[in-house]
Design an enzyme around this catalytic site. Structure first.
Site, PDB file in Angstrom:
ATOM      1  N   ASN A  48      58.273  70.806 -23.234  1.00 17.79           N
ATOM      2  CA  ASN A  48      57.012  70.336 -23.813  1.00 17.79           C
ATOM      3  C   ASN A  48      56.817  68.858 -23.491  1.00 17.79           C
ATOM      4  O   ASN A  48      57.683  68.230 -22.867  1.00 17.79           O
ATOM      5  CB  ASN A  48      56.989  70.593 -25.328  1.00 17.79           C
ATOM      6  N   ALA A 101      61.424  65.683 -33.493  1.00 17.09           N
ATOM      7  CA  ALA A 101      61.540  66.366 -32.194  1.00 17.09           C
ATOM      8  C   ALA A 101      60.521  67.498 -32.092  1.00 17.09           C
ATOM      9  O   ALA A 101      60.144  68.111 -33.094  1.00 17.09           O
ATOM     10  CB  ALA A 101      62.948  66.932 -32.041  1.00 17.09           C
ATOM     11  N   LYS A 117      69.072  80.373  -9.219  1.00 16.35           N
ATOM     12  CA  LYS A 117      67.633  80.104  -9.095  1.00 16.35           C
ATOM     13  C   LYS A 117      66.900  81.408  -8.755  1.00 16.35           C
ATOM     14  O   LYS A 117      67.296  82.112  -7.822  1.00 16.35           O
ATOM     15  CB  LYS A 117      67.406  79.069  -7.984  1.00 16.35           C
ATOM     16  N   ASP A 119      64.172  78.218 -36.898  1.00 13.71           N
ATOM     17  CA  ASP A 119      63.431  77.080 -37.455  1.00 13.71           C
ATOM     18  C   ASP A 119      64.467  76.140 -38.095  1.00 13.71           C
ATOM     19  O   ASP A 119      64.986  76.393 -39.181  1.00 13.71           O
ATOM     20  CB  ASP A 119      62.416  77.571 -38.500  1.00 13.71           C
ATOM     21  N   LYS A 176      52.715  73.938 -43.498  1.00 10.07           N
ATOM     22  CA  LYS A 176      54.102  73.818 -43.027  1.00 10.07           C
ATOM     23  C   LYS A 176      54.982  73.153 -44.082  1.00 10.07           C
ATOM     24  O   LYS A 176      56.157  73.507 -44.230  1.00 10.07           O
ATOM     25  CB  LYS A 176      54.138  73.051 -41.707  1.00 10.07           C
TER      26      LYS A 176
HETATM   27  N1  CTP Z   1      60.764  72.589 -36.061  1.00 10.07           N
HETATM   28  C1  CTP Z   1      62.067  73.008 -36.202  1.00 10.07           C
HETATM   29  N2  CTP Z   1      62.502  74.114 -35.543  1.00 10.07           N
HETATM   30  C2  CTP Z   1      61.674  74.825 -34.774  1.00 10.07           C
HETATM   31  C3  CTP Z   1      60.328  74.433 -34.623  1.00 10.07           C
HETATM   32  C4  CTP Z   1      59.911  73.312 -35.287  1.00 10.07           C
HETATM   33  O1  CTP Z   1      62.818  72.349 -36.923  1.00 10.07           O
HETATM   34  N3  CTP Z   1      62.130  75.896 -34.140  1.00 10.07           N
HETATM   35  C5  CTP Z   1      60.331  71.386 -36.793  1.00 10.07           C
HETATM   36  C6  CTP Z   1      59.723  70.306 -35.921  1.00 10.07           C
HETATM   37  O2  CTP Z   1      60.727  69.390 -35.511  1.00 10.07           O
HETATM   38  C7  CTP Z   1      58.713  69.669 -36.830  1.00 10.07           C
HETATM   39  C8  CTP Z   1      58.262  70.799 -37.721  1.00 10.07           C
HETATM   40  O3  CTP Z   1      59.281  71.790 -37.648  1.00 10.07           O
HETATM   41  O4  CTP Z   1      59.265  68.673 -37.647  1.00 10.07           O
HETATM   42  C9  CTP Z   1      56.960  71.413 -37.344  1.00 10.07           C
HETATM   43  O5  CTP Z   1      56.994  71.795 -35.991  1.00 10.07           O
HETATM   44  P1  CTP Z   1      55.808  72.607 -35.328  1.00 10.07           P
HETATM   45  O6  CTP Z   1      56.138  72.937 -33.932  1.00 10.07           O
HETATM   46  O7  CTP Z   1      54.537  71.851 -35.611  1.00 10.07           O
HETATM   47  O8  CTP Z   1      55.784  73.874 -36.266  1.00 10.07           O
HETATM   48  P2  CTP Z   1      56.169  75.351 -36.058  1.00 10.07           P
HETATM   49  O9  CTP Z   1      56.856  75.774 -37.304  1.00 10.07           O
HETATM   50  O10 CTP Z   1      56.894  75.553 -34.783  1.00 10.07           O
HETATM   51  O11 CTP Z   1      54.741  76.055 -36.014  1.00 10.07           O
HETATM   52  P3  CTP Z   1      53.686  76.232 -34.794  1.00 10.07           P
HETATM   53  O12 CTP Z   1      54.405  75.873 -33.522  1.00 10.07           O
HETATM   54  O13 CTP Z   1      53.336  77.667 -34.897  1.00 10.07           O
HETATM   55  O14 CTP Z   1      52.529  75.341 -35.097  1.00 10.07           O
END
Ligand code: CTP
Length: 406
Positions: A214, A279, A293, A309, A341
């Site tokens: 990303n 992050a 590859k 998560d 969230k």
């Molecule tokens: N985060 C995390 N683990 C993941 C994804 C996200 O700890 N697998 C944390 C990120 O570091 C951030 C927060 O959760 O602090 C929100 O991340 P975000 O990507 O906005 O949320 P998601 O729960 O992944 O939801 P979406 O991508 O569907 O918006």
């Protein structure tokens, strides 16, 4: 509290006298350092009388008389000793020229050498002609200083000594004094915290050379780490892919994938009094990444599975009192998404930002957003990531006190 007051050569130098008195009224000891230019406007005797202290004016002043004793350690390098002994350094008035020299790291007179040697907070109160203030060179220098964590107070707007009207007036001495005292207090207000910060973007391998990644640069997490260290916190920085080197002075753990970040965060969690997940963690990983590859074919289908998560798990496993902070980078309805969230991840604070806006968020030096907690919501206006990090730390400091009254 010991305050170093650097006075530069501008007409507002006489107002530094009132600032000296204001700081002393609030219980500070003031050591005035004047540039050669400042001496054209006010004499050192004025500041000596107002501060009840000898005024320093030259790099080449004789060293202290203890040297004659021959005792080991009696020889002090004056500008280094002065920089180390104080709690905060304020430049008032700071001229366009001095701001430029500070931004570029000059050390060719006493005040600039002290600024370079000082590891204490620096507050800058600019005063100059409106055109000099608005010149892109001055604005760029001010931005450089802000990025380094220097606090800028003012300038105010109104009648200027040059006869023009506009921005450039030295801020009021009481306002400058407020900032000076607050900056000095901040240096240690997080000394009891161990803050785990994550930064950068995780990468999930597809094959030996490709990955799902990303646009995160790591700059927001690094700015938070710098701001936390400046306030005395111990920082554990877990970083994935970033575009710059992480700041010195903290514990580093380098990871690549979401699974590695999960392991590192959960391992370090018991040590942390605060966790800030800045992050950008990949939501998906490839089920069986290829060891070699992949060769080109007409179409490629990848089987993906969700990554854990990390924040939600860490929130469930934390010990009582650990403050959990997340970031929500959104392209639509950032505040509503942030609130959702916050609730679903079971965390205390979330910083929601709109990454669809040009010039902020991913890979930018600037950011804006909203801090959301169960108690309130606060707008964070567009600013450098370092300035935003400072505001976030101010907020977390009070939230942490509410959770853990000391
Ligand atoms: N985060 C995390 N683990 C993941 C994804 C996200 O700890 N697998 C944390 C990120 O570091 C951030 C927060 O959760 O602090 C929100 O991340 P975000 O990507 O906005 O949320 P998601 O729960 O992944 O939801 P979406 O991508 O569907 O918006």
């Amino acid at each position: 509290m010991k305050v170093l007051l650097g006075v530069c050569g501008g007409i507002a130098a006489y107002k530094a006298g009132e600032l000296t008195r204001e700081l002393r009224r609030r219980g500070a000891t003031v050591q005035v350092i004047m540039t050669a230019g400042a001496e054209h406007f006010v004499t050192p005797l004025t500041f000596a009388a107002l501060s009840s202290n000898q005024v320093m004016t030259s790099l080449w002043q004789p060293v202290n008389s203890d040297v004659a004793s021959g005792e080991p350690g009696a020889f002090d390098i004056e500008h280094i000793r002065v920089a180390q002994d104080a709690d905060v350094l304020v430049l008032a008035p700071a001229t366009a020229n001095f701001i430029a020299r500070l931004a570029h790291g000059f050390a060719d007179d006493l005040l600039s050498a002290i600024c370079l040697a000082a590891k204490i907070p620096i507050v800058v109160a600019p005063a100059m002609n409106v055109n000099m203030w608005l010149h892109p060179a001055t604005q760029a220098n001010i931005e450089t200083l802000r990025q380094r964590g220097v606090q800028i107070v003012g300038p105010g707007s109104g009648d200027l000594a040059c006869g023009m009207v506009g921005d450039g007036r030295l801020a009021e001495p009481t306002e400058i004094a407020d900032h000076v005292l607050a900056a000095a207090q901040r240096t240690s207000d997080m000394a009891n915290e161990t803050i785990l910060i994550t930064a950068g973007g995780t990468r999930e391998p597809i094959d030996a050379v490709r990955f799902i990644g990303n646009r995160s640069s790591g700059k927001m997490g690094f700015a938070l780490a710098e701001a936390a260290m400046a306030r005395g916190a111990k920082v554990i920085l877990i970083h994935a892919a970033t575009t710059a080197a992480p700041p010195a002075g903290c514990e580093h753990i380098h990871v690549t994938t979401a699974a590695q970040m999960e392991r590192a965060v959960l391992e370090q969690l018991p040590r942390a009094s605060m966790v800030i997940m800045a992050a950008a963690v990949s939501d998906y990983q490839v089920v069986s990444p290829h060891a070699q590859k992949l060769k080109k074919t007409t179409a490629l289908t990848l089987e993906l599975t969700q990554t854990p998560d990390i924040l939600r798990q860490a929130a469930q496993q934390r010990r009582a009192g650990t403050l959990m902070v997340g970031f929500a980078a959104e392209t639509e309805h950032p505040v509503e998404e942030g609130r959702r969230k916050l609730r679903e991840k079971g965390i205390d604070v979330i910083v929601a930002n709109d990454v669809s806006q040009p010039g902020q968020g991913f890979d930018s030096d600037q950011n804006a957003g909203t801090i959301i907690s169960a108690h309130d919501e606060r707008m964070l206006p567009l600013s450098s990531k370092r300035v935003m990090a400072e505001s976030i730390m101010d907020y977390l400091r009070t939230t942490s006190l509410r959770l853990n009254p000391r």
